[in-house]
Design an enzyme around this catalytic site. Structure first.
Site, PDB file in Angstrom:
ATOM      1  N   LEU B 237      29.978  23.845  18.164  1.00 47.30           N
ATOM      2  CA  LEU B 237      31.338  23.556  18.615  1.00 47.30           C
ATOM      3  C   LEU B 237      31.466  23.426  20.141  1.00 47.30           C
ATOM      4  CD1 LEU B 237      34.303  23.105  17.928  1.00 47.30           C
ATOM      5  CD2 LEU B 237      34.638  25.576  17.996  1.00 47.30           C
ATOM      6  N   HIS B 238      31.920  22.272  20.585  1.00 46.26           N
ATOM      7  CA  HIS B 238      32.118  22.060  22.008  1.00 46.26           C
ATOM      8  C   HIS B 238      33.154  20.970  22.259  1.00 46.26           C
ATOM      9  CE1 HIS B 238      29.214  18.934  20.862  1.00 46.26           C
ATOM     10  NE2 HIS B 238      29.582  18.252  21.928  1.00 46.26           N
TER      11      HIS B 238
END
Lengths: 401, 443
Positions: B237-238
C-alpha cells in the site's frame, strides 16, 4: 479566528505597499482613482504576498472594510468556505499566466455575509519591458434576479432530478436534503433575501453587468495610463514587447515571495552574474534596499577580511555547475555596519528546458543556527529554500502561450 | 488469467528483478528486523483536521500563504537526497512543456525513467491480491530513502520531532523518495509500512493521505493512487505525491453534479474529458469526504474494477477514475500507435501529465494524441453508468470494508454468458454487485 475577528486587527501594510502606486504613477494617482465610481482593487505582484495596494471607495463600501484593513491583503482575503474552488483556480491561473479573466465569484463582507459579484481582472504591462506592473480587478455585484432558479423541495428523490443542466451558466440552488439543511450551519446571519445564496452553484451575470465590468476596467486602465505618462514610465493593457530575458515573470516572483528565508537568484548567463531576485529576508539580513542589489554581483557583500580562497572555491563550483556550502565573512549595510558569518549554500537551478537558468544562494547567519528542538534542522531549512526555488523556476517556464 | 508485460518503474534503489536473490543477509540498512534497531527519522504529526478546520480555511485565504512547514520538510529532505545522488537521474534536467490546447496537457521527455530491461509480467485481472513478502516491498527500502514519519496527530497543532526512533511495535507510516521521479519532490506515502498492507484502499489510509494533502497547504501538491490493474507497480500500500505548479487538465475539466450525500459530500461527473471520472468534494468534514471516497473505492475493489485516485486542492477535491486499459491491452484491443509510446495511463497520465520516453513522441505531442491515449483507458459511457450505480448503492449502505485478505468477495460468471468483445460485457447475466464482467475471457 473567524474572518470577522481577523478583520478587526490593526492594519499591517508596509511602506512599500503604501508607496507602490505613487512610485509608478506619481503622487496624484490615488486622488484620481478615488474619483472613479467603480468597485475595484489594484495589486502589486512584485511585493511579497501579492498584496492589494489600492482599493476604491466603492469597493470599501461594498465589502464594509476600511482602507487600512484592506491594503496589504491578498485578494483571497475576501473569499471564504463557500467560494467556488474552480473559480478560485481560474483566477489563480490567470495571474500565473499573466492574462485577464472574468468569472462570477462569491465573496464575503466584513460582517461575514456573502455576496455574488462578477470579478473581472486584467494585467497591466510596462510598455518598455513587457513586465506585469499591476493587476486591476473590478467587482460588479450580481443580483441573479434575472436568472432561472431551480428550487428543489425537501422531499424530492434526487435521482429523479433532471441531470442535463450544466453547472456553469445557470443560477440555481444546490439540492438540499432535509438532513443536509440541518447539518449545515450558516456561519453568520445573512440578510433575508440573501439566505441560501452561499449554496448557489454559480451565478451568471447579466449582459449589462458584464458590460459594466468592461467599462469600469477601461476607465481604471485609462487613468493609470494617463498618470504613467506623467511619470514617464508608461503602462498599457497589452504587452508590446516580450518580457526581457533578465525580467522575471510576475508569477515566478509571486512563487518566490512565498519563501520567507534569505536568498538570491543570480543569472550566470549574463556577464558578471548579477542578482535578479532578492528576498525580503535577504534585504533585512544585509541591510540593503532592493534597488541597490538588483543587477549587482554578490561581491558587494565581501570585504577586506573575507577569505579569498572561499571565494575561489565558490567560483569553481559555479563554473562546474555544482552545489556547495561555504562559511564566508560578509559585510552588511545595517546601521551598525556589522560583519556576519554567512553559512552560504549555492546551487544551479534549471528551468523547464532542462538547462541551468539561475544560481540560487541561500544565506544563513551563523549565529542564528541554534534551533529549537521542535523545528527543522537548519540544513533542512536551507535546502528547502533550494527545493522551493527549483519547483517555482521549473514551473514558471512552462506557462502556456 | 489476464496478464500484460511491462517494465516496472523502479521506485527504490533496492528494487530488483524478481529473479535476483532477496534473501541474503542485509547490510542494506532496510526496515527489516535486521536493521531497524536504533533507526531514527523525523516525525511529523499533523494537526487534527476537525480541531483546526476553521483555522486552515481562514489562514489560507488571508494572504498568499508562505511555504508551510510540511512543504519545507518535504522539499528540504528531498533536496538533501538529490544532492547526495540517490535519484537515478536529475528530473529537472528533463525537458518539459505544456502542450498547446484547451486543457494544457503537460509533456516531459524522460528517456531515463524507463529501464531498458526485460519486461515483467503483471497480472491485471485482480484488483485485490494478497501481499507477497517475497516480492519487493517497502520494508526493503534503504533507510536513506526515507524522509520522515508521518501521522495524523491528536492535537489542534502540528507536532514535530526531528529525531524519533522507528518503533516496530508502534505501527508507523513513512514518506519515502521515488528514485525515478516524475517531477521534483516526487515522494511515496506508505501507511503503516511494517504492517505490509497490500495495495488496496482502506478508510484509515486514505484519510492519512488526505491529511497530508491538507497539511501541505499547496494546491500544486497532489497525492495519487493506482490500484492493481491500474498500473500500480508494487503490491504494498502506497500513495504518490509531487509538485507541479500548474493545474492538471483533469482539474480543469468542467463537472456536472450528480448527487449529494447526507453528509454533504457532492459527487460530480467530469464532462468533456477523455477518461470518465467522478469528483468528490464538500462534506461537513474532511473525514466525511475521505470516508465517502473510501466507500466508493472499496466497492470498486470488491467488484474488481481497476481505478486511480487523485487528491487535489489540498484535499478538498478527490477524483476517482475507473479504467480498463490494462484489460484492453491484454485482450489486444489497444491501437498499435498508442501501445508504441509505452505510456501506461496511471494516475498522473490520466490527470494530464505525460512522461514520454521517445523524442519523436515528445516533439509530436499534441492534445489530440494525449486525448486518444487516455480515451483508451476510459470505461464506456454505458459501463461508467453501471459503475456509478454500484458506487451510489455502496455509499448509501456501506458500513464495513472488505475483510478478507486477498480474495475477491464475489466472483460469478453466469452460465452461458458470452463476452461481447466490443462492449466488454457479459450478456445474459444480471449485473449484480460483484459480477466481474470486465475481466474474464471465456474461450
Amino acid at each position: 479566528m473567524s474572518l470577522a475577528e481577523e478583520s478587526s486587527v490593526v492594519s499591517v501594510f508596509t511602506e512599500e505597499e503604501e508607496e507602490s502606486l505613487n512610485r509608478r504613477y506619481t503622487l496624484w494617482i490615488k486622488e484620481a482613482l478615488d474619483e472613479l465610481p467603480h468597485n475595484f482593487t489594484i495589486t502589486d505582484p512584485f511585493l511579497s504576498g501579492h498584496p492589494i495596494v489600492f482599493a476604491s471607495l466603492g469597493f470599501l463600501k461594498m465589502t464594509g472594510y476600511s482602507r487600512a484593513e484592506v491594503i496589504g491583503r491578498n485578494g483571497k482575503f475576501f473569499q471564504g468556505p463557500k467560494t467556488n474552488r474552480r473559480s478560485i483556480m481560474e483566477i489563480r491561473e490567470a495571474i500565473r499566466e499573466e492574462r485577464s479573466v472574468q468569472v462570477s465569484l462569491l465573496n464575503y463582507r466584513k460582517s461575514g455575509s456573502p455576496f455574488w459579484m462578477l470579478f473581472h481582472m486584467i494585467p497591466v504591462f510596462g510598455r518598455d519591458d513587457g513586465k506585469v506592473i499591476n493587476f486591476v480587478a473590478v467587482q460588479v455585484p450580481i443580483s441573479g434576479r434575472d436568472h432561472h432558479r431551480k428550487l428543489t423541495s425537501v422531499g424530492d428523490d434526487v435521482s429523479s432530478l433532471d441531470h442535463s443542466e450544466f453547472v456553469f451558466g445557470s443560477c440555481r440552488r444546490e439540492v438540499c436534503f432535509g438532513n443536509f439543511v440541518q447539518h449545515r450551519a450558516l456561519p453568520v446571519e445573512c440578510d433575508d433575501d440573501e439566505q441560501g445564496l452561499e449554496d448557489w452553484e454559480y451565478c451568471e451575470a447579466s449582459e449589462s453587468e458584464k458590460l459594466r465590468a468592461v467599462e469600469a476596467i477601461n476607465n481604471v486602465l485609462s487613468v493609470l495610463t494617463r498618470y504613467s505618462e506623467l511619470s514617464g514610465r508608461l503602462v498599457c493593457g497589452k504587452r508590446y514587447c516580450l518580457r526581457g530575458v533578465d525580467c522575471l515573470s510576475s508569477s515566478l516572483v509571486i512563487s518566490l515571495g512565498r519563501i520567507k528565508q534569505s536568498f538570491v537568484l543570480t543569472n550566470p548567463c549574463i556577464p558578471d552574474m548579477p542578482i535578479i531576485y532578492a528576498s525580503d529576508a535577504f534585504l533585512t539580513l544585509t541591510g540593503y534596499k532592493r534597488h541597490e542589489v538588483l543587477g549587482q554581483n554578490c561581491r558587494f557583500l565581501s570585504g577586506v577580511d573575507t577569505d579569498s580562497s572561499v571565494l575561489y572555491e565558490m567560483k569553481e563550483c559555479i563554473l562546474k555547475g555544482q552545489s556547495c556550502t561555504v562559511q564566508i565573512l560578509n559585510y552588511s549595510n545595517r546601521k551598525d555596519k556589522s560583519t556576519f558569518w554567512n553559512l552560504l549554500h549555492i546551487s544551479p537551478v534549471r528551468n523547464a528546458s532542462g538547462k541551468t537558468a539561475y544560481f540560487v544562494g541561500v544565506q544563513v547567519e551563523a549565529s542564528c543556527r541554534n534551533t529549537e528542538s521542535k523545528e527543522l534542522r537548519p540544513e533542512t531549512k536551507q535546502l528547502s529554500v533550494v527545493g522551493a526555488v527549483r519547483v517555482a523556476v521549473r514551473s514558471s517556464f512552462m506557462v502556456t502561450c | 488469467m489476464l496478464k500484460i508485460k511491462r517494465v516496472p518503474t523502479v521506485v527504490s534503489n533496492y528494487q530488483k528483478d524478481e529473479a535476483a536473490d532477496e534473501s541474503v543477509g542485509c547490510g542494506r540498512n532496510c526496515l527489516g528486523a535486521c536493521c531497524i534497531n536504533g533507526a531514527r527519522l523525523p516525525l511529523y504529526a499533523c494537526k487534527n483536521l476537525e480541531k483546526s478546520r476553521e483555522k486552515i480555511v481562514v489562514s489560507h485565504e488571508a494572504e498568499e500563504p508562505p511555504v508551510a512547514f510540511l512543504e519545507s520538510l518535504v522539499l528540504g529532505e528531498w533536496e538533501d537526497r538529490f544532492q547526495r545522488g540517490l535519484f537515478r537521474y536529475d528530473v529537472t534536467a528533463c525537458e518539459t512543456k505544456v502542450i498547446p490546447g484547451k486543457y494544457g496537457f503537460v509533456a516531459q521527455l524522460n528517456e531515463g525513467r524507463h529501464l531498458k530491461k526485460r519486461p515483467t509480467e503483471f497480472r491485471v485481472d485482480k484488483v485485490l491480491q494478497s501481499f507477497d513478502g517475497s516480492k519487493f516491498n517497502f520494508t526493503k527500502v534503504g533507510q536513506e530513502e526515507l524522509l520522515f514519519q508521518f501521522e495524523a496527530g491528536e492535537d489542534g497543532q502540528v507536532q514535530f520531532f526531528p529525531c524519533m526512533p522507528l518503533d516496530p511495535e508502534n505501527s508507523f507510516s513513512v514518506v519515502a523518495i521515488n528514485v525515478s521521479p516524475i517531477e521534483y519532490g516526487h515522494v511515496l506515502l506508505i501507511p503503516r509500512v511494517l504492517d505490509c498492507l497490500p495495495q488496496r484502499i482502506d478508510h484509515k489510509s486514505l484519510l492519512l493521505a488526505v491529511h497530508m494533502a491538507a497539511e501541505a497547504a499547496n494546491p500544486y501538491f497532489r497525492l495519487g493512487y493506482n490500484s492493481l490493474g491500474a498500473f500500480a507497480t508494487i503490491n504494498h500500500l502506497h500513495f504518490q505525491a509531487y509538485y507541479l505548479a500548474m493545474p492538471f487538465p483533469l482539474e480543469r475539466a468542467p463537472t456536472k453534479k450528480m448527487v449529494t450525500t447526507v453528509s454533504g459530500v457532492k459527487i460530480s461527473e467530469l464532462l468533456n474529458y477523455p477518461v470518465r471520472s467522478l469528483l468528490f468534494e464538500g462534506g461537513s468534514s474532511m473525514q466525511d469526504l475521505s470516508d465517502t471516497v473510501s466507500d466508493a473505492c472499496v466497492c470498486l475493489q470488491n467488484d474488481n474494477i481497476p481505478f486511480n485516485i487523485l487528491i487535489a486542492d489540498c484535499g478538498r477535491q478527490i477524483f476517482v477514475m475507473p479504467q480498463c486499459y490494462a484489460e484492453k491491452q491484454a485482450l489486444g484491443e489497444v491501437s498499435p500507435e498508442v501501445l508504441e509510446t509505452q505510456v501506461n495511463p496511471a494516475v498522473w497520465e490520466i490527470s494530464g501529465h505525460m512522461v514520454l520516453k521517445r523524442k519523436e513522441d515528445y516533439e509530436g505531442a499534441s492534445e489530440e494524441n494525449a486525448w486518444r491515449l487516455l480515451a483508451e483507458a476510459s470505461l464506456s459511457e454505458e459501463r461508467f453508468k453501471e459503475v456509478n450505480t454500484l458506487i451510489f448503492e455502496a455509499i448509501g449502505c456501506s458500513d464495513q470494508e472488505e475483510d478478507l485478505e486477498g480474495t475477491i468477495v464475489h466472483l460469478q460468471i453466469p452460465n452461458g454468458g458470452v463476452v461481447n468483445q466490443k462492449s466488454n460485457r457479459i450478456h445474459g447475466g444480471p449485473i449484480t454487485n460483484g459480477t466481474t464482467s470486465e475481466c474474464i475471457v471465456l474461450q
